[in-house]
Enzyme design. Structure first.
Site, mmCIF file in Angstrom:
data_model
loop_
_atom_site.group_PDB
_atom_site.id
_atom_site.type_symbol
_atom_site.label_atom_id
_atom_site.label_comp_id
_atom_site.label_asym_id
_atom_site.label_seq_id
_atom_site.Cartn_x
_atom_site.Cartn_y
_atom_site.Cartn_z
ATOM 1 N N GLY A 73 0.838 -1.152 -0.070
ATOM 2 C CA GLY A 73 0.114 0.056 0.033
ATOM 3 C C GLY A 73 0.848 1.435 -0.054
ATOM 4 N N SER A 84 1.987 8.352 1.497
ATOM 5 C CA SER A 84 1.054 7.040 1.819
ATOM 6 C C SER A 84 1.326 6.781 3.456
ATOM 7 C CB SER A 84 1.630 5.794 1.194
ATOM 8 O OG SER A 84 1.480 5.979 -0.213
ATOM 9 N N ILE A 85 0.058 6.478 4.042
ATOM 10 C CA ILE A 85 0.160 6.058 5.556
ATOM 11 C C ILE A 85 1.107 4.739 5.654
ATOM 12 C CG2 ILE A 85 -0.954 4.949 7.250
ATOM 13 C CD1 ILE A 85 -3.507 6.757 6.270
ATOM 14 N N ASP A 111 -1.867 -6.498 -7.796
ATOM 15 C CA ASP A 111 -3.015 -6.149 -7.959
ATOM 16 C C ASP A 111 -3.695 -7.222 -6.870
ATOM 17 O OD1 ASP A 111 -5.753 -5.630 -8.238
ATOM 18 O OD2 ASP A 111 -5.674 -5.435 -10.426
ATOM 19 N N TYR A 126 -18.189 9.618 2.782
ATOM 20 C CA TYR A 126 -17.271 8.456 2.851
ATOM 21 C C TYR A 126 -17.764 7.233 2.120
ATOM 22 C CZ TYR A 126 -13.277 6.051 4.755
ATOM 23 O OH TYR A 126 -12.051 5.317 4.725
ATOM 24 N N LYS A 133 -14.830 -0.412 5.477
ATOM 25 C CA LYS A 133 -14.350 -0.301 6.680
ATOM 26 C C LYS A 133 -14.853 -1.120 7.875
ATOM 27 C CE LYS A 133 -10.777 2.232 4.903
ATOM 28 N NZ LYS A 133 -9.424 1.348 4.442
ATOM 29 N N THR A 193 -3.702 12.342 1.444
ATOM 30 C CA THR A 193 -2.826 11.625 0.725
ATOM 31 C C THR A 193 -3.632 11.250 -0.702
ATOM 32 O OG1 THR A 193 -4.402 9.582 1.423
ATOM 33 C CG2 THR A 193 -2.566 9.991 2.839
HETATM 34 P P1 NAD Z 1 -2.648 5.881 -0.578
HETATM 35 O O1 NAD Z 1 -3.275 6.219 -1.940
HETATM 36 O O2 NAD Z 1 -1.299 6.333 -0.448
HETATM 37 O O3 NAD Z 1 -2.679 4.219 -0.379
HETATM 38 C C1 NAD Z 1 -3.706 3.452 -0.856
HETATM 39 C C2 NAD Z 1 -2.835 2.382 -1.575
HETATM 40 O O4 NAD Z 1 -3.740 1.232 -1.975
HETATM 41 C C3 NAD Z 1 -2.145 2.662 -2.599
HETATM 42 O O5 NAD Z 1 -0.507 2.355 -2.525
HETATM 43 C C4 NAD Z 1 -2.536 1.928 -4.051
HETATM 44 O O6 NAD Z 1 -1.632 1.592 -4.748
HETATM 45 C C5 NAD Z 1 -3.325 0.836 -3.147
HETATM 46 N N1 NAD Z 1 -4.309 -0.089 -3.998
HETATM 47 C C6 NAD Z 1 -5.441 0.578 -4.485
HETATM 48 N N2 NAD Z 1 -5.910 -0.519 -5.147
HETATM 49 C C7 NAD Z 1 -5.142 -1.520 -5.181
HETATM 50 C C8 NAD Z 1 -5.218 -2.742 -5.790
HETATM 51 N N3 NAD Z 1 -6.089 -3.127 -6.737
HETATM 52 N N4 NAD Z 1 -4.099 -3.633 -5.640
HETATM 53 C C9 NAD Z 1 -3.125 -3.227 -4.773
HETATM 54 N N5 NAD Z 1 -3.260 -2.189 -4.259
HETATM 55 C C10 NAD Z 1 -4.028 -1.463 -4.464
HETATM 56 O O7 NAD Z 1 -3.563 6.465 0.705
HETATM 57 P P2 NAD Z 1 -3.589 6.138 2.080
HETATM 58 O O8 NAD Z 1 -4.526 7.255 2.585
HETATM 59 O O9 NAD Z 1 -2.307 6.069 2.693
HETATM 60 O O10 NAD Z 1 -4.423 4.942 2.391
HETATM 61 C C11 NAD Z 1 -4.070 3.670 3.053
HETATM 62 C C12 NAD Z 1 -4.994 3.082 3.665
HETATM 63 O O11 NAD Z 1 -5.401 4.049 4.950
HETATM 64 C C13 NAD Z 1 -6.503 2.868 3.082
HETATM 65 O O12 NAD Z 1 -6.863 1.837 3.487
HETATM 66 C C14 NAD Z 1 -7.488 4.108 3.419
HETATM 67 O O13 NAD Z 1 -8.625 3.740 3.231
HETATM 68 C C15 NAD Z 1 -6.761 4.194 4.884
HETATM 69 N N6 NAD Z 1 -7.111 5.441 5.552
HETATM 70 C C16 NAD Z 1 -6.661 6.516 5.140
HETATM 71 C C17 NAD Z 1 -7.046 7.684 5.612
HETATM 72 C C18 NAD Z 1 -6.898 8.948 4.999
HETATM 73 O O14 NAD Z 1 -7.463 10.363 5.543
HETATM 74 N N7 NAD Z 1 -5.736 9.124 4.204
HETATM 75 C C19 NAD Z 1 -7.834 7.799 7.149
HETATM 76 C C20 NAD Z 1 -7.995 6.516 7.587
HETATM 77 C C21 NAD Z 1 -7.813 5.220 6.653
#
Ligand code: NAD
Length: 256
Positions: free
Chosen positions: A13, A19-20, A65, A156, A163, A194
């Protein structure tokens, strides 16, 4: 001596430096972890992840993927070949079609719903199953959720449903994998800017509202998510599994 010296982790991810998963990776690198990474198939994703990870000497950067079982199988086979085991897994993956997020939830298509659920929730199940044989000495799995899985957060939409499924999958996976000494936990993060959050129409409002309402009166920092990841992946939390830890400045405790 780092807390993660000699430990091997797989990070799913990382899209870019915001990215988180990358915040957690940086914290883990600082504690001595050896990390392997997946990236979305495609040249630009691979280039971005390699650029971030090569200065840390990452040996394994593999396309995946999560909708494809064969991709997941190939990733964990590669980890097995390279390291012979896995100590922890970070699952930080989610996706929903942006136009579906813009529409009211009641308009959600069947196709979009399945896609979002497959990538954002089922992928944790498939990845945990693939990780299990590599965690014969025990292990820790962490995924990332948001408060919209507990309460309605306008905008959302389907991601909240994903989630909710993700957080409850964490509990069922914790039950299934507990006897093997594998812990499964979740971080419910406050809103972070992000690539993914850019697809949420109400995101700016979510962030400013969180900063006003949270007991800490601010949004959380990437470093704070990294520190929480370290906690849940390390022996510091050996007695904890099936848990969702809110790292949101306390936002989720306030009912107003
Ligand atoms: P991000 O876009 O950096 O990360 C999301 C990742 O999901 C990316 O690396 C992307 O390549 C991957 N992804 C999407 N489709 C995919 C697939 N088919 N196969 C493999 N990988 C795939 O964004 P983020 O905010 O760091 O998100 C990381 C997690 O944190 C997610 O689950 C998101 O829902 C969660 N989250 C985000 C927030 C926020 O505010 N950003 C808050 C709470 C939770």
């Amino acid at each position: 001596m780092g807390t993660f010296d000699g430990k091997v982790g797989l990070v799913m991810g990382v899209a870019n430096e915001r990215s988180i998963a990358w915040a957690m990776s940086e914290a883990l690198y600082a504690e001595g972890a050896e990390l392997a990474f997946t990236h979305l198939p495609g040249r630009s994703s691979e280039r971005r992840v390699r650029r971030l990870t090569e200065r840390h000497g990452a040996k394994l950067v593999v396309p995946c993927d999560v909708q494809r079982d064969e991709d997941i199988g190939r990733v964990f086979d590669a980890v097995g070949e390279q390291y012979g085991r896995l100590d922890f897994l970070i699952h930080s993956v989610a996706f929903a079609p942006p136009h579906e997020l813009r529409n009211p939830y009641v308009q959600m298509s069947r196709e979009g719903w399945h896609l979002a659920m497959d990538i954002s929730a089922y992928s944790l199940v498939a990845s945990s199953r693939a990780a299990k044989p590599l965690m014969s000495r025990g292990g820790a799995i962490v995924t990332i959720s948001y408060y919209g899985g507990e309460k309605v957060i306008p905008g959302y939409n389907v991601m909240g449903i994903c989630k909710a499924a993700l957080e409850h999958s964490v509990r069922y996976l914790a039950w299934d994998l507990g006897p093997e000494g594998i812990r499964v936990n979740c971080i419910s993060a406050g809103p972070m800017r992000t690539l993914s959050s850019a697809g949420i129409a109400e995101f700016d409002h979510m962030q400013s509202h969180a900063a006003r309402k949270a007991p800490l009166r601010r949004n959380v920092e990437f470093e704070e998510l990294g520190a929480a990841g370290i906690y849940l992946l390390s022996s510091q939390s050996d007695g904890i599994t099936g848990e969702t830890l809110h790292v949101d400045g306390g936002f989720s405790i306030v009912g107003l």
